[in-house]
Design a protein around this motif. Structure first.
Motif, PDB file in Angstrom:
ATOM      1  N   ASP A  49       0.887  -1.164   0.000  1.00 17.25           N
ATOM      2  CA  ASP A  49       0.000   0.000   0.000  1.00 17.25           C
ATOM      3  C   ASP A  49       0.927   1.216   0.000  1.00 17.25           C
ATOM      4  OD1 ASP A  49      -1.556   2.216   0.693  1.00 17.25           O
ATOM      5  OD2 ASP A  49      -2.837   1.055   2.051  1.00 17.25           O
ATOM      6  N   ARG A  50       1.215   1.727  -1.174  1.00 20.17           N
ATOM      7  CA  ARG A  50       2.213   2.793  -1.310  1.00 20.17           C
ATOM      8  C   ARG A  50       1.791   4.093  -0.613  1.00 20.17           C
ATOM      9  NH1 ARG A  50       5.780   0.122  -4.108  1.00 20.17           N
ATOM     10  NH2 ARG A  50       5.176  -1.204  -5.832  1.00 20.17           N
ATOM     11  N   ASP A  51       0.503   4.375  -0.579  1.00 14.34           N
ATOM     12  CA  ASP A  51       0.037   5.576   0.134  1.00 14.34           C
ATOM     13  C   ASP A  51       0.304   5.447   1.631  1.00 14.34           C
ATOM     14  OD1 ASP A  51      -0.834   6.768  -2.234  1.00 14.34           O
ATOM     15  OD2 ASP A  51      -2.885   6.025  -2.003  1.00 14.34           O
ATOM     16  N   LYS A  52       0.030   4.279   2.176  1.00 17.49           N
ATOM     17  CA  LYS A  52       0.274   4.055   3.613  1.00 17.49           C
ATOM     18  C   LYS A  52       1.769   4.079   3.898  1.00 17.49           C
ATOM     19  CE  LYS A  52      -0.997   3.255   7.798  1.00 17.49           C
ATOM     20  NZ  LYS A  52      -1.735   4.259   8.560  1.00 17.49           N
ATOM     21  N   MET A  53       2.571   3.505   3.004  1.00 14.03           N
ATOM     22  CA  MET A  53       4.025   3.544   3.177  1.00 14.03           C
ATOM     23  C   MET A  53       4.514   4.992   3.237  1.00 14.03           C
ATOM     24  SD  MET A  53       5.460   0.474   0.748  1.00 14.03           S
ATOM     25  CE  MET A  53       7.162   0.940   1.011  1.00 14.03           C
ATOM     26  N   GLU A  54       3.993   5.828   2.354  1.00 16.86           N
ATOM     27  CA  GLU A  54       4.402   7.231   2.327  1.00 16.86           C
ATOM     28  C   GLU A  54       3.971   7.951   3.603  1.00 16.86           C
ATOM     29  OE1 GLU A  54       5.979  10.921   0.993  1.00 16.86           O
ATOM     30  OE2 GLU A  54       6.491   8.818   0.717  1.00 16.86           O
ATOM     31  N   GLU A  55       2.792   7.651   4.092  1.00 17.47           N
ATOM     32  CA  GLU A  55       2.309   8.252   5.340  1.00 17.47           C
ATOM     33  C   GLU A  55       3.250   7.889   6.501  1.00 17.47           C
ATOM     34  OE1 GLU A  55      -1.319   7.155   8.279  1.00 17.47           O
ATOM     35  OE2 GLU A  55      -1.882   7.511   6.192  1.00 17.47           O
ATOM     36  N   ILE A  56       3.600   6.622   6.596  1.00 22.55           N
ATOM     37  CA  ILE A  56       4.498   6.160   7.657  1.00 22.55           C
ATOM     38  C   ILE A  56       5.876   6.786   7.493  1.00 22.55           C
ATOM     39  CG2 ILE A  56       5.671   4.138   8.622  1.00 22.55           C
ATOM     40  CD1 ILE A  56       3.109   2.528   7.744  1.00 22.55           C
ATOM     41  N   ARG A  57       6.365   6.827   6.251  1.00 26.31           N
ATOM     42  CA  ARG A  57       7.686   7.414   5.966  1.00 26.31           C
ATOM     43  C   ARG A  57       7.740   8.858   6.459  1.00 26.31           C
ATOM     44  NH1 ARG A  57      10.282  10.842   3.319  1.00 26.31           N
ATOM     45  NH2 ARG A  57       8.431  11.689   2.307  1.00 26.31           N
ATOM     46  N   VAL A  69      14.209   9.633   5.229  1.00 27.74           N
ATOM     47  CA  VAL A  69      13.734   8.245   5.226  1.00 27.74           C
ATOM     48  C   VAL A  69      13.345   7.895   3.796  1.00 27.74           C
ATOM     49  CG1 VAL A  69      11.967   6.635   6.057  1.00 27.74           C
ATOM     50  CG2 VAL A  69      12.900   8.377   7.611  1.00 27.74           C
ATOM     51  N   VAL A  70      13.808   6.749   3.341  1.00 22.43           N
ATOM     52  CA  VAL A  70      13.490   6.257   1.996  1.00 22.43           C
ATOM     53  C   VAL A  70      12.868   4.870   2.142  1.00 22.43           C
ATOM     54  CG1 VAL A  70      14.440   5.596  -0.256  1.00 22.43           C
ATOM     55  CG2 VAL A  70      15.445   7.526   1.001  1.00 22.43           C
ATOM     56  N   CYS A  71      11.761   4.636   1.422  1.00 26.43           N
ATOM     57  CA  CYS A  71      11.080   3.335   1.453  1.00 26.43           C
ATOM     58  C   CYS A  71      10.794   2.882   0.028  1.00 26.43           C
ATOM     59  CB  CYS A  71       9.736   3.435   2.165  1.00 26.43           C
ATOM     60  SG  CYS A  71       9.799   4.043   3.845  1.00 26.43           S
ATOM     61  N   ASP A 106       8.775  -2.212  11.449  1.00 29.70           N
ATOM     62  CA  ASP A 106       7.637  -2.868  12.078  1.00 29.70           C
ATOM     63  C   ASP A 106       6.307  -2.322  11.553  1.00 29.70           C
ATOM     64  OD1 ASP A 106       9.385  -4.433  13.543  1.00 29.70           O
ATOM     65  OD2 ASP A 106       9.143  -3.282  15.398  1.00 29.70           O
ATOM     66  N   ARG A 107       6.214  -1.028  11.397  1.00 30.63           N
ATOM     67  CA  ARG A 107       4.961  -0.426  10.926  1.00 30.63           C
ATOM     68  C   ARG A 107       4.691  -0.737   9.462  1.00 30.63           C
ATOM     69  NH1 ARG A 107       3.702   5.417  12.192  1.00 30.63           N
ATOM     70  NH2 ARG A 107       1.723   4.684  11.338  1.00 30.63           N
ATOM     71  N   ILE A 108       5.705  -0.654   8.621  1.00 30.81           N
ATOM     72  CA  ILE A 108       5.517  -0.961   7.194  1.00 30.81           C
ATOM     73  C   ILE A 108       5.036  -2.413   7.041  1.00 30.81           C
ATOM     74  CG2 ILE A 108       6.716  -1.325   4.990  1.00 30.81           C
ATOM     75  CD1 ILE A 108       6.713   1.577   5.282  1.00 30.81           C
ATOM     76  N   LYS A 109       5.698  -3.327   7.748  1.00 33.44           N
ATOM     77  CA  LYS A 109       5.317  -4.743   7.646  1.00 33.44           C
ATOM     78  C   LYS A 109       3.901  -4.976   8.172  1.00 33.44           C
ATOM     79  CE  LYS A 109       7.752  -7.930   7.004  1.00 33.44           C
ATOM     80  NZ  LYS A 109       7.901  -8.840   5.897  1.00 33.44           N
ATOM     81  N   ALA A 110       3.522  -4.310   9.248  1.00 32.32           N
ATOM     82  CA  ALA A 110       2.208  -4.526   9.862  1.00 32.32           C
ATOM     83  C   ALA A 110       1.079  -3.777   9.160  1.00 32.32           C
ATOM     84  CB  ALA A 110       2.252  -4.116  11.335  1.00 32.32           C
TER      85      ALA A 110
END
Length: 120
Positions: A49-57, A69-71, A106-110
């Protein structure tokens, strides 16, 4: 993602030398066995979920001492040994960078990456 190029690009950004004393990298790869029961895995299907990844980043990048931070998550069908997830955290000191990478992973994986194992 070419991790060597990504690191080189970060180091070329204005502010790197003034703000970074540590860079940590996570390179997640497909395991040949399931974490649940160690059954042999032939492949996995990854859906980020790239939008969620960006939010977490963005959240992690706002922490004290964190400069960048780069994801990057690959998607689709992958086999054991293939790269799945790249995370880079650059910041001032060890204590800030280590905890940021741990929480980011942990957050990206979860919250932002789902996978389906395909058994051999």
């Amino acid at each position: 993602m070419d991790i060597t190029k990504a690191l080189k690009d970060l180091k070329a950004e204005p502010g790197f030398k003034e703000n970074v004393g540590m860079v940590l990298v996570h390179n997640g790869v497909v395991r040949g066995w399931s974490r649940n029961d160690r059954q042999d895995v032939a492949a996995i299907e990854i859906t980020p979920d790239r939008d969620k990844m960006e939010e977490i980043r963005k959240e992690i990048e706002q922490r004290e001492g964190i400069w960048r931070v780069v994801c990057h998550a690959n998607d689709g069908r992958m086999e054991p040994g293939d790269d799945v997830l790249f995370l880079i955290v650059a910041g001032d000191i060890r204590e800030n960078v280590k905890s940021a990478l741990s929480d980011l992973l942990d957050r990206i994986k979860a919250e932002a990456v789902s996978k389906r194992e395909i058994f051999a």
